[in-house]
Scaffold this active site. Structure first.
Site, PDB file in Angstrom:
ATOM      1  N   THR A  31       1.732   6.956   0.223  1.00  0.00           N
ATOM      2  CA  THR A  31       0.873   5.886  -0.282  1.00  0.00           C
ATOM      3  C   THR A  31       1.181   5.541  -1.734  1.00  0.00           C
ATOM      4  O   THR A  31       1.740   6.370  -2.469  1.00  0.00           O
ATOM      5  CB  THR A  31      -0.614   6.328  -0.205  1.00  0.00           C
ATOM      6  N   THR A  40      -6.556   7.814   5.725  1.00  0.00           N
ATOM      7  CA  THR A  40      -6.433   6.736   4.747  1.00  0.00           C
ATOM      8  C   THR A  40      -7.843   6.390   4.297  1.00  0.00           C
ATOM      9  O   THR A  40      -8.820   6.772   4.939  1.00  0.00           O
ATOM     10  CB  THR A  40      -5.765   5.474   5.342  1.00  0.00           C
ATOM     11  N   GLY A  80      -4.674  11.037  -5.317  1.00  0.00           N
ATOM     12  CA  GLY A  80      -5.588  10.905  -4.189  1.00  0.00           C
ATOM     13  C   GLY A  80      -5.443  12.047  -3.201  1.00  0.00           C
ATOM     14  O   GLY A  80      -4.946  13.125  -3.528  1.00  0.00           O
ATOM     15  N   ASP A  81      -5.882  11.787  -1.987  1.00  0.00           N
ATOM     16  CA  ASP A  81      -5.850  12.809  -0.939  1.00  0.00           C
ATOM     17  C   ASP A  81      -4.475  12.965  -0.288  1.00  0.00           C
ATOM     18  O   ASP A  81      -4.150  14.013   0.272  1.00  0.00           O
ATOM     19  CB  ASP A  81      -6.856  12.457   0.157  1.00  0.00           C
ATOM     20  N   ARG A  93      -4.354   9.472 -11.764  1.00  0.00           N
ATOM     21  CA  ARG A  93      -5.238   9.861 -10.653  1.00  0.00           C
ATOM     22  C   ARG A  93      -4.402  10.184  -9.412  1.00  0.00           C
ATOM     23  O   ARG A  93      -3.492   9.456  -9.036  1.00  0.00           O
ATOM     24  CB  ARG A  93      -6.214   8.719 -10.344  1.00  0.00           C
ATOM     25  N   GLY A 105      -9.625   8.389  -1.215  1.00  0.00           N
ATOM     26  CA  GLY A 105      -9.142   9.763  -1.237  1.00  0.00           C
ATOM     27  C   GLY A 105     -10.161  10.769  -1.727  1.00  0.00           C
ATOM     28  O   GLY A 105     -10.153  11.936  -1.300  1.00  0.00           O
ATOM     29  N   SER A 159       0.804  -1.227   0.000  1.00  0.00           N
ATOM     30  CA  SER A 159       0.000   0.000   0.000  1.00  0.00           C
ATOM     31  C   SER A 159       0.834   1.273   0.000  1.00  0.00           C
ATOM     32  O   SER A 159       0.276   2.370  -0.138  1.00  0.00           O
ATOM     33  CB  SER A 159      -0.934   0.016   1.210  1.00  0.00           C
TER      34      SER A 159
HETATM   35  N1  ASP Z   1      -6.192   7.463   0.512  1.00  0.00           N
HETATM   36  C1  ASP Z   1      -5.497   6.743  -0.515  1.00  0.00           C
HETATM   37  C2  ASP Z   1      -5.902   7.296  -1.856  1.00  0.00           C
HETATM   38  O1  ASP Z   1      -7.069   7.569  -2.057  1.00  0.00           O
HETATM   39  C3  ASP Z   1      -5.725   5.293  -0.547  1.00  0.00           C
HETATM   40  C4  ASP Z   1      -5.823   4.569   0.740  1.00  0.00           C
HETATM   41  O2  ASP Z   1      -5.616   5.115   1.803  1.00  0.00           O
HETATM   42  O3  ASP Z   1      -6.128   3.392   0.701  1.00  0.00           O
HETATM   43  O4  ASP Z   1      -5.074   7.352  -2.728  1.00  0.00           O
END
Ligand code: ASP
Length: 357
Positions: free
Chosen positions: A228, A261, A240-241, A238, A264, A88
């Protein structure tokens, strides 16, 4: 899920538990976060596994020597980023839908109110360290894609293949299963009944996973990192957050820090980490503030889809060294690793999902 099923379960309202961590748990079960952990320094990570605990021990060497929270969170995050078994984060992270590993990371230094991040960066095992370079060696906050890789290389970082055989195997399985109307996988006439069942039983889902590392040092300064490989099988490019300040991470030296987590997209729209820090500023404990964020996201979606279960997990730490975590997980309570002067332990926060109600 019905909205009536939404409540605070597991450890109960704003009261987390410690559970055994590794070989030598030092903190007793049943201890309340309200009365505990008011000492400094403290460091936490959303990773509760053995790598997360190793990361805390490594980071603690810095904090115990009166080092900075900033150095501690970077060293701690690096331990998790380079773990090839962790699918991850960093090296070994699961790729996008085309089999390319694209990483996101951010860092924030409460002492200087400075921040840095990289998004969709390829070929670098420790994106958190590149985010720190963006923060400290430029007047910008965020670099993305190939330019972020070039930036890393200009500081002597080597471009490496981030895909482990473990991650490739999981990706290939997904590619062969995600549609029964494409041509991935063996020829139809070669797939026997047993084989077809085996193939179709594999994991079809998205995989979640990210790590947040937050610390307050003996000086009272606060820093945080979120790093991440992002949502597995994401659309190429893409973001994410995690690299977005205020979404996947926020730090305010006068208050505390928060990290996210989960999906996102929910976290970006709700500015969740900023929200949690503002809740703490208004007097909520880290545990309460994390629970508030889950509630806030559910409320945002209430008119559109009252059955929506947001898959986010939030962790937070305040200036006094109190911490908390919450999620809407349907399987048990959320956990994180913590290191205080008393040692390393796994802390269990609260799940706000009621399977019965
Ligand atoms: N927050 C992460 C994202 O959206 C993914 C995750 O935490 O599983 O990229």
């Amino acid at each position: 899920m019905n909205r009536r099923k939404f409540f605070r379960s597991g450890a109960g309202i704003s009261a987390g538990l410690f559970v055994a961590a590794g070989a030598r748990p030092k903190l007793s079960a049943g201890r309340s976060i309200r009365t505990g952990a008011t000492t400094r320094p403290v460091i936490i990570t959303s990773h509760s596994n053995s790598t997360g605990q190793d990361a805390m021990r490594k980071a603690w060497e810095i904090l115990a020597a009166d080092g900075s929270a900033l150095d501690a969170v970077e060293k701690g995050a690096n331990v998790i980023e380079v773990d090839p078994e962790d699918t991850s984060v960093g090296y070994g992270g699961l790729p996008n839908e085309q089999g390319v590993v694209q990483l996101d990371a951010s860092i924030m230094d409460g002492r200087t109110y400075n921040a840095g991040s990289v998004a969709s960066i390829e070929g670098i095992k420790t994106p958190a360290s590149i985010a720190r370079l963006v923060m400290e060696r430029t007047d910008h906050v965020m670099l993305v894609g190939p330019a972020a890789l070039d930036f890393a290389k200009s500081f002597g970082y080597k471009e490496e293949d981030l895909m482990t055989e473990k991650a490739r195997g999981i990706w290939l399985r997904w590619r062969e299963q995600h549609s029964d109307k494409d041509d991935w996988g063996p020829a139809e006439h070669l797939v026997g009944r047993e084989e077809a069942t085996r193939v179709m039983d594999g994991p079809m889902d998205f995989h979640y996973g990210t790590t947040n590392v937050l610390a307050v040092d003996s000086n009272g300064d606060i820093a945080g990192i979120t790093t991440t490989s992002g949502l597995s099988w994401k659309v190429p490019g893409r973001i994410g957050d995690s690299p977005i300040i205020g979404a996947g991470l926020y730090v305010d030296n006068k208050v505390g820090a928060a990290g996210a987590t989960g999906r996102g997209e929910d976290v970006i729209k709700s500015c969740a980490s900023y929200f949690i820090v503002m809740q703490m500023r208004a007097g909520r404990t880290p545990q309460e503030a994390c629970e508030d964020a889950i509630e806030m996201i559910i409320d945002k979606y209430a008119d559109v889809n009252p059955d929506f279960v947001p898959p986010e997990k939030f962790v937070a730490l305040n200036k006094d060294g109190e911490y908390g975590c919450a999620w809407m997980g349907i399987r048990g309570t959320p956990r994180m690793s913590v290191h205080t002067p008393e040692g390393v332990a796994v802390f269990e926060g609260s799940s706000m999902y009621d399977p019965v109600g």
